[in-house]
Design a protein around this motif. Structure first.
Motif, mmCIF file in Angstrom:
data_model
loop_
_atom_site.group_PDB
_atom_site.id
_atom_site.type_symbol
_atom_site.label_atom_id
_atom_site.label_comp_id
_atom_site.label_asym_id
_atom_site.label_seq_id
_atom_site.Cartn_x
_atom_site.Cartn_y
_atom_site.Cartn_z
ATOM 1 N N THR A 1 53.258 84.015 40.239
ATOM 2 C CA THR A 1 54.577 84.269 39.744
ATOM 3 C C THR A 1 55.823 83.980 41.053
ATOM 4 N N ILE A 2 55.366 84.285 42.093
ATOM 5 C CA ILE A 2 56.533 84.185 43.395
ATOM 6 C C ILE A 2 56.303 82.755 44.003
ATOM 7 N N GLY A 3 55.400 82.164 43.868
ATOM 8 C CA GLY A 3 55.169 81.111 44.563
ATOM 9 C C GLY A 3 54.409 80.947 46.037
ATOM 10 N N LEU A 4 54.288 82.290 46.474
ATOM 11 C CA LEU A 4 53.502 82.277 47.847
ATOM 12 C C LEU A 4 52.759 83.661 47.431
ATOM 13 N N SER A 5 51.745 83.704 48.522
ATOM 14 C CA SER A 5 50.873 84.696 48.686
ATOM 15 C C SER A 5 51.607 86.026 49.159
ATOM 16 N N PRO A 6 51.141 87.069 48.993
ATOM 17 C CA PRO A 6 51.839 88.439 49.355
ATOM 18 C C PRO A 6 52.116 88.150 51.259
ATOM 19 N N GLU A 7 51.128 87.769 51.772
ATOM 20 C CA GLU A 7 51.401 87.513 53.266
ATOM 21 C C GLU A 7 52.048 86.410 53.738
ATOM 22 N N GLU A 8 52.223 85.610 52.792
ATOM 23 C CA GLU A 8 53.559 84.328 52.982
ATOM 24 C C GLU A 8 54.443 84.961 52.638
ATOM 25 N N TYR A 9 54.799 85.557 51.678
ATOM 26 C CA TYR A 9 56.147 86.127 51.224
ATOM 27 C C TYR A 9 56.641 87.210 52.405
ATOM 28 N N LEU A 10 55.497 88.013 52.808
ATOM 29 C CA LEU A 10 55.940 88.924 53.888
ATOM 30 C C LEU A 10 56.516 88.180 55.092
ATOM 31 N N LYS A 11 56.016 87.130 55.482
ATOM 32 C CA LYS A 11 56.449 86.503 56.484
ATOM 33 C C LYS A 11 58.209 85.837 56.436
#
Length: 280
Positions: free
Chosen positions: A267-277
């Protein structure tokens, strides 16, 4: 400011401002620095169909362009934009819009299912698509755009849009109220993690529910559940210093963390960890 008895105050008393969006906007803290967001309730004659009006203004004349991204709700929007006004169907993934230079857009957010009486067709035909406004409404779009963007005040823009919409109000369809009662329950009750739970709560057949959502909303009830849960996830990541993703996945009804990460990334195009960064 005390502006009792002035025309400006009279207009503001008619157009009620709504709070800023708290979910759905990705990287919300940064987005608020790059652009000004505002939302307004519709007039009582139109609020059966319209959830709110929204505006975004930005001035990035001396800055780099900014890619604004959202996780759209299960709603159809009409967006007035100098670069091309359109009707926007539900976007299943994330919606992106590049803010650059200086500008503004004005949007109408319809309640879930409430665009169906205007469109008079299966709303799933619009999912992940856009449509020219004059394909649904008999209107000179350029003329209406010019009227809207001549005005600087949101209240003036709303008056123009409402004058236009009032000429096209369809009959109130009881299915719209029913659909919104289901969606309100999904939003409020975090224990709703499956379509079967909705079927039980509302005493409706599963196939009937799926047909109703496809025709009126444009997406499945399962998609709606997952979207609201993902809104919760994005908000928690934004506001929490440390996030336990394994616990969060279980809390949201996922059998394991891998499925949660897959849905989030799709959905967002990034993993949760990647989005967090990207937001810290």
């Amino acid at each position: 400011m005390d502006c009792k008895n002035t025309t400006k105050c009279k207009i503001i008393s008619v157009v009620e401002k709504k709070g800023k969006p708290t979910r759905g906007v990705l990287r919300q803290n940064k987005a608020e620095l790059e652009a000004e967001h505002a939302r307004y309730f519709a007039n009582k004659d139109l609020d059966f169909f319209i959830e709110h009006y929204w505006t975004v203004r930005w001035d990035l004349s001396d800055k780099d362009p900014y890619l604004a991204e959202t996780l759209p709700y299960p709603s159809i929007h009409i967006v007035f934009d100098r670069s091309g006004s359109k009707i926007y169907g539900i976007t299943k993934g994330r919606f992106s819009y590049l803010l650059k230079d200086k500008g503004s857009v004005f949007g109408i957010k319809f309640r879930p299912g409430a665009f169906y009486p205007f469109f008079k067709k299966n709303v799933s035909l619009l999912t992940d698509k856009t449509l020219e406004i004059d394909q649904v409404f008999p209107i000179n779009v350029s003329r209406l755009e010019n009227e809207i963007f001549k005005k600087e005040d949101d209240e003036d823009r709303i008056q123009i849009v409402e004058s236009w919409l009032k000429n096209h109000i369809p009959e109130k369809d009881p299915n719209i109220s029913y659909i919104n009662s289901i969606i309100d329950k999904i939003k409020e009750d975090r224990e709703i993690r499956s379509v079967d739970k909705i079927v039980k709560l509302f005493s409706i057949g599963k196939r009937s529910l799926q047909r109703l959502f496809k025709e009126y909303v444009g997406v499945s009830p399962k998609w709606v559940i997952q979207r609201y849960r993902l809104h919760e996830v994005a908000e928690k990541i934004e506001k929490t210093e440390k996030v336990n993703f394994a616990e969060l996945a279980l809390d949201l009804g996922y059998y394991d963390q891998a499925h949660f990460i897959k849905d989030f990334k799709n959905t967002i195009g990034l993993s949760p960890e990647e989005y967090l960064k990207t937001i810290k």
